[in-house]
Design an enzyme around this catalytic site. Structure first.
Site, PDB file in Angstrom:
ATOM      1  CB  THR A   1      -0.912   0.021   1.246  1.00 60.43           C
ATOM      2  OG1 THR A   1      -1.566   1.289   1.355  1.00 60.43           O
ATOM      3  CG2 THR A   1      -0.104  -0.192   2.513  1.00 60.43           C
TER       4      THR A   1
ATOM      5  CE1 TYR B   1      -4.153  -2.064   5.256  1.00 56.67           C
ATOM      6  CE2 TYR B   1      -3.426   0.140   4.635  1.00 56.67           C
ATOM      7  CZ  TYR B   1      -3.837  -1.129   4.282  1.00 56.67           C
ATOM      8  OH  TYR B   1      -3.930  -1.470   2.964  1.00 56.67           O
TER       9      TYR B   1
END
Length: 353
Positions: free
Chosen positions: A126, A169
């Protein structure tokens, strides 16, 4: 070719589109998924109806290393998509986020390491591994932010950017990202990492936490108020899912040359949109602007992120082929048709209300 292609998290939006492409090319595909995300049952039904017995499904969790070992035995390629995907949920339960994203990836890598002829791996990381990007000076132009630096506006954020994990995250995906690269270095596993920007397209059941392009559209179709965190001028490069699938296949095709590398993959500078700009486009599609409520900024939200995709393009000759207007229209039409409505009837109903 013998053996199957394994897609972890394969019943999700991206996995479904990837599986469909591979199955259409005659591959046998094994989807490994715990089916925890809303809408994935519909995705599997759609794939089964189209492709029958060549679609294999194992309902299991990425945290189950024994189940992983079993499905990897005859795999010749792996796409590792299984993940906890929301920053908000990672803040609420960082332990579960770590176990799924970091420990789950290590489980996969360890299982692969035990195989005499290990499969090649593409892992979806990501852009959050680069952190909040608070040091990037921004200016307001119209209804969006953009970098004050002209070069950065032209190229986007490159892989040379210092890693700065932000949010649980970001930490868990960043940890997995680095493990994949290191297993390529230390153990010779053929693996590449995609640090992805925002992906959108058919079979996306977006929520407020993840899949924001589809989420905005679904809220508009349901005539429900959607919440914007911040001022709505934050910018992302968005990539249509079919272009991402092209990139996946090219990565596997060129794995001997790209193994051990991480690439920023997104729509790039030519395919950027701010939240406010997308809302305006949705209003044009829908015949009326969406209802919007503004809230405070969320933790780790980047005001600007655009991928510099030149490295992957140079390595594989890949480039996005679907523009923002074309791609968002395709998603809009799919969302309408998936509800059993024609596009014309949906717009007529909206204008009459």
């Amino acid at each position: 070719m013998s053996g199957h292609v394994l897609i972890t998290g394969g019943a999700g939006f991206i996995g479904t589109n990837l599986a469909h492409r591979l199955l259409s090319q005659g591959e046998t595909v094994l989807i490994y998924d715990n089916l925890s995300r809303a809408g994935v049952d519909q995705n599997l039904e759609w794939l089964r109806a189209l492709h029958g017995a060549r679609l294999l499904v194992d309902v299991a969790d990425i945290r189950d290393r024994y189940a992983l070992g079993a499905v990897l035995k005859n795999a010749r390629q792996v796409y590792h998509l299984a993940a906890q995907v929301a920053v908000t949920k990672s803040i609420e339960d960082p332990g579960a986020d770590f176990e799924i994203n970091a420990r789950g990836t290590l489980n996969l890598l360890e299982a692969i390491r035990q195989i005499p002829d290990p499969p090649s791996v593409v892992f979806t990381s990501t852009n959050k591994v680069y952190g909040e990007l608070a040091d990037v000076a921004l200016q307001r132009t119209g209804r969006r932010y953009e970098p004050a630096n002209r070069t950065l506006r032209t190229t986007g954020i490159g892989e040379g950017r210092t890693l700065s994990f932000h949010s649980p995250y970001g930490c868990s995906k960043g940890t997995a990202d680095q493990y994949v690269l290191d297993y390529a270095r230390v153990y010779g596993i053929r693996a590449a990492v995609f640090r992805m920007s925002c992906i959108y397209g058919p079979h996306q059941f977006g929520t407020e936490d993840q899949g924001w392009v589809a989420h905005f559209m679904l809220r508009a179709l349901d005539r429900e108020t959607l919440t914007i965190y911040g001022d709505g001028m934050q910018v992302r490069d968005i990539l249509f899912v079919e272009d991402l699938v092209d990139a996946f296949l090219l990565a596997q095709k060129n794995m001997d040359r790209i193994s051990g590398r991480a690439f920023n993959v997104g729509g790039g500078p030519a395919n950027t949109v701010s939240l406010l700009e997308l809302l305006e486009t949705i209003g044009e599609f829908n015949g009326a602007p969406p209802r919007v409520h503004f809230e405070h900024w969320r933790t780790a939200d980047q005001k600007y992120y655009v991928s510099d995709t030149r490295a992957f393009g140079a390595a594989t000759a890949w480039r996005p082929r679907t523009g923002v207007r074309e791609g968002t229209r395709k998603l809009w039409d799919w969302l309408i048709e998936s509800r059993g409505m024609s596009v014309t009837r949906a717009l007529t109903s909206r204008l009459a209300s």
